[in-house]
Structures are given as structure tokens and as C-alpha cells.
Design an enzyme around this catalytic site. Structure first.
Site, PDB file in Angstrom:
ATOM      1  N   GLY A   2     -48.336  38.428 -10.147  1.00 24.03           N
ATOM      2  CA  GLY A   2     -47.027  37.979 -10.607  1.00 24.03           C
ATOM      3  C   GLY A   2     -46.620  38.777 -11.824  1.00 24.03           C
ATOM      4  O   GLY A   2     -47.472  39.404 -12.479  1.00 24.03           O
ATOM      5  N   HIS A  10     -44.051  32.427 -19.406  1.00 19.51           N
ATOM      6  CA  HIS A  10     -43.540  33.696 -19.950  1.00 19.51           C
ATOM      7  C   HIS A  10     -42.059  33.580 -20.313  1.00 19.51           C
ATOM      8  O   HIS A  10     -41.609  34.175 -21.300  1.00 19.51           O
ATOM      9  CB  HIS A  10     -43.709  34.829 -18.928  1.00 19.51           C
ATOM     10  CG  HIS A  10     -45.039  35.503 -18.971  1.00 19.51           C
ATOM     11  ND1 HIS A  10     -45.533  36.134 -20.093  1.00 19.51           N
ATOM     12  CD2 HIS A  10     -46.002  35.658 -18.019  1.00 19.51           C
ATOM     13  CE1 HIS A  10     -46.729  36.649 -19.830  1.00 19.51           C
ATOM     14  NE2 HIS A  10     -47.041  36.368 -18.577  1.00 19.51           N
ATOM     15  N   GLN A  27     -42.110  40.711 -19.474  1.00 20.98           N
ATOM     16  CA  GLN A  27     -43.252  41.623 -19.461  1.00 20.98           C
ATOM     17  C   GLN A  27     -42.835  43.070 -19.239  1.00 20.98           C
ATOM     18  O   GLN A  27     -43.626  43.980 -19.496  1.00 20.98           O
ATOM     19  CB  GLN A  27     -44.267  41.209 -18.386  1.00 20.98           C
ATOM     20  CG  GLN A  27     -44.936  39.869 -18.700  1.00 20.98           C
ATOM     21  CD  GLN A  27     -45.949  39.519 -17.625  1.00 20.98           C
ATOM     22  OE1 GLN A  27     -45.581  38.962 -16.595  1.00 20.98           O
ATOM     23  NE2 GLN A  27     -47.203  39.836 -17.857  1.00 20.98           N
ATOM     24  N   CYS A  50     -53.732  37.877 -17.737  1.00 16.35           N
ATOM     25  CA  CYS A  50     -52.317  38.247 -17.840  1.00 16.35           C
ATOM     26  C   CYS A  50     -52.211  39.758 -18.022  1.00 16.35           C
ATOM     27  O   CYS A  50     -52.957  40.340 -18.820  1.00 16.35           O
ATOM     28  CB  CYS A  50     -51.703  37.526 -19.044  1.00 16.35           C
ATOM     29  SG  CYS A  50     -49.969  37.901 -19.327  1.00 16.35           S
ATOM     30  N   LEU A  51     -51.292  40.358 -17.303  1.00 12.27           N
ATOM     31  CA  LEU A  51     -51.087  41.806 -17.429  1.00 12.27           C
ATOM     32  C   LEU A  51     -50.711  42.190 -18.859  1.00 12.27           C
ATOM     33  O   LEU A  51     -50.923  43.327 -19.279  1.00 12.27           O
ATOM     34  CB  LEU A  51     -49.983  42.269 -16.471  1.00 12.27           C
ATOM     35  CG  LEU A  51     -50.275  42.130 -14.971  1.00 12.27           C
ATOM     36  CD1 LEU A  51     -49.027  42.442 -14.158  1.00 12.27           C
ATOM     37  CD2 LEU A  51     -51.426  43.031 -14.553  1.00 12.27           C
ATOM     38  N   HIS A  60     -47.746  29.940 -14.783  1.00  9.53           N
ATOM     39  CA  HIS A  60     -48.000  31.045 -15.728  1.00  9.53           C
ATOM     40  C   HIS A  60     -46.705  31.828 -15.997  1.00  9.53           C
ATOM     41  O   HIS A  60     -46.379  32.136 -17.147  1.00  9.53           O
ATOM     42  CB  HIS A  60     -49.089  31.950 -15.133  1.00  9.53           C
ATOM     43  CG  HIS A  60     -49.465  33.139 -15.961  1.00  9.53           C
ATOM     44  ND1 HIS A  60     -50.692  33.261 -16.577  1.00  9.53           N
ATOM     45  CD2 HIS A  60     -48.776  34.277 -16.269  1.00  9.53           C
ATOM     46  CE1 HIS A  60     -50.735  34.425 -17.229  1.00  9.53           C
ATOM     47  NE2 HIS A  60     -49.582  35.062 -17.050  1.00  9.53           N
ATOM     48  N   GLU A  61     -45.963  32.113 -14.918  1.00 10.27           N
ATOM     49  CA  GLU A  61     -44.720  32.894 -15.092  1.00 10.27           C
ATOM     50  C   GLU A  61     -43.640  32.075 -15.798  1.00 10.27           C
ATOM     51  O   GLU A  61     -42.883  32.614 -16.612  1.00 10.27           O
ATOM     52  CB  GLU A  61     -44.198  33.400 -13.742  1.00 10.27           C
ATOM     53  CG  GLU A  61     -45.170  34.238 -12.924  1.00 10.27           C
ATOM     54  CD  GLU A  61     -45.845  35.347 -13.692  1.00 10.27           C
ATOM     55  OE1 GLU A  61     -45.262  35.879 -14.654  1.00 10.27           O
ATOM     56  OE2 GLU A  61     -46.985  35.688 -13.349  1.00 10.27           O
TER      57      GLU A  61
END
Ligand code: CO
Length: 158
Positions: free
Chosen positions: A46, A135, A51, A89-90, A131-132
Site C-alpha cells: 500500500g 497516513h 508518502q 512502512c515504506l 495503516h493508510e
């Protein structure tokens, strides 16, 4: 399509609340295409717009191969239960943490065609959506995770 740079923790962009997408136009669709390409390039499950440096309320997820979903202006309608797992997380490279997430999520969002879709998710898909959503509020998993440690390389990132 083009790869975009992924913003990492420490950049204040990740700490801001994202704004609603006013018009679902070609510019927005291009950003979504770039987010998908960037997510896949980084082998993530995702990625949210902040991000890639864009403070708009949208994200894409691919919790399983072949299940690609886009969320524009998502709103949580219902959430139930708790599940606990490790996540990464990226934007927080090299770390994983143990997080509590809803077991079930019902979310209303627009797709790139401007259609309103109701998504119901359980299990891993609910984790990734949660999670998204964080963000979009400027929240990272490291803010709430119980045990933060170095990643061994097997935890999915988003
Ligand atoms: Co993330």
C-alpha cells in the site's frame, strides 16, 4: 507513469493532515498511476499520497497480488474488533512494530472514475487500510506500535 520518491520519517510532510481531493481529474489519476508504480517498485502492499509528497486524501493498496484498490476521500463507516500483528512502512525503512488494528473495517471512498464504493475488509486487508488511513492524518505506525525493532525483512510494508 513515473516512479516517485518516497518521503521518509523526519520529513514534516508525513505529519500533516491531508486535504480532501476536490476534483477527481486526470491530474489525480496520474498521481494514482504513479503511486501504484512506486508501490510495486518498492514491493509494498500500500502507499498513501503523502508518502510521495502529496497532501491529498487518497491511497492505493494491493494486499494480495491481483487485488488493487484505490481510495479517494475515504471515510470509515464502521469498525469492529482488534487484531495484532507486525507491520512496516515504506516511509520508516528498516523498522517493524507490533500494532493493534481493527479486525473489520467498512470504508466509503471514491474510485478514479468518481464512483462511490463501499469497501468491507477483514484480516490483512483491514490492517493495510487502517495503516493508510493513519497516513492521511499524519500518523505513522511508530507512534502507536508496542514493540519497535529492526526489520528482519519478512514484514510487509505500506
Ligand atoms: Co506506511
Amino acid at each position: 507513469m513515473a516512479l516517485r520518491n518516497v518521503v521518509c520519517e523526519g520529513d514534516e510532510i508525513l505529519r500533516k493532515r491531508c486535504r480532501e481531493v476536490a476534483d477527481i481529474d486526470d491530474r489525480v489519476r496520474t498521481i494514482l498511476d504513479d503511486m501504484i508504480e512506486t508501490m510495486r517498485d518498492r514491493e509494498g502492499v500500500g502507499i498513501a499520497a503523502p508518502q510521495v509528497g502529496i497532501l491529498k486524501r487518497m491511497f492505493v493498496i494491493e494486499p494480495e497480488e491481483g487485488e488493487l484498490l484505490e481510495f479517494i476521500n475515504p471515510v470509515v463507516i464502521e469498525e469492529k474488533g482488534v487484531q495484532t500483528s507486525d507491520e512496516g512502512c515504506l516511509s520508516v525503512p528498516g523498522l517493524v512494530g507490533t500494532m493493534d488494528r481493527p479486525e473489520f473495517l467498512k470504508v466509503e471512498a471514491f474510485n478514479r472514475a468518481g464512483e462511490k464504493i463501499i469497501h468491507e475488509a477483514t484480516g490483512f486487508k483491514a490492517i493495510v487500510i487502517s495503516h493508510e488511513l493513519d497516513h492521511l492524518e499524519g500518523i505513522l505506525f511508530v507512534d502507536n506500535a508496542k514493540e519497535i525493532r529492526e526489520a528482519a525483512g519478512e514484514t510487509e510494508e505500506s
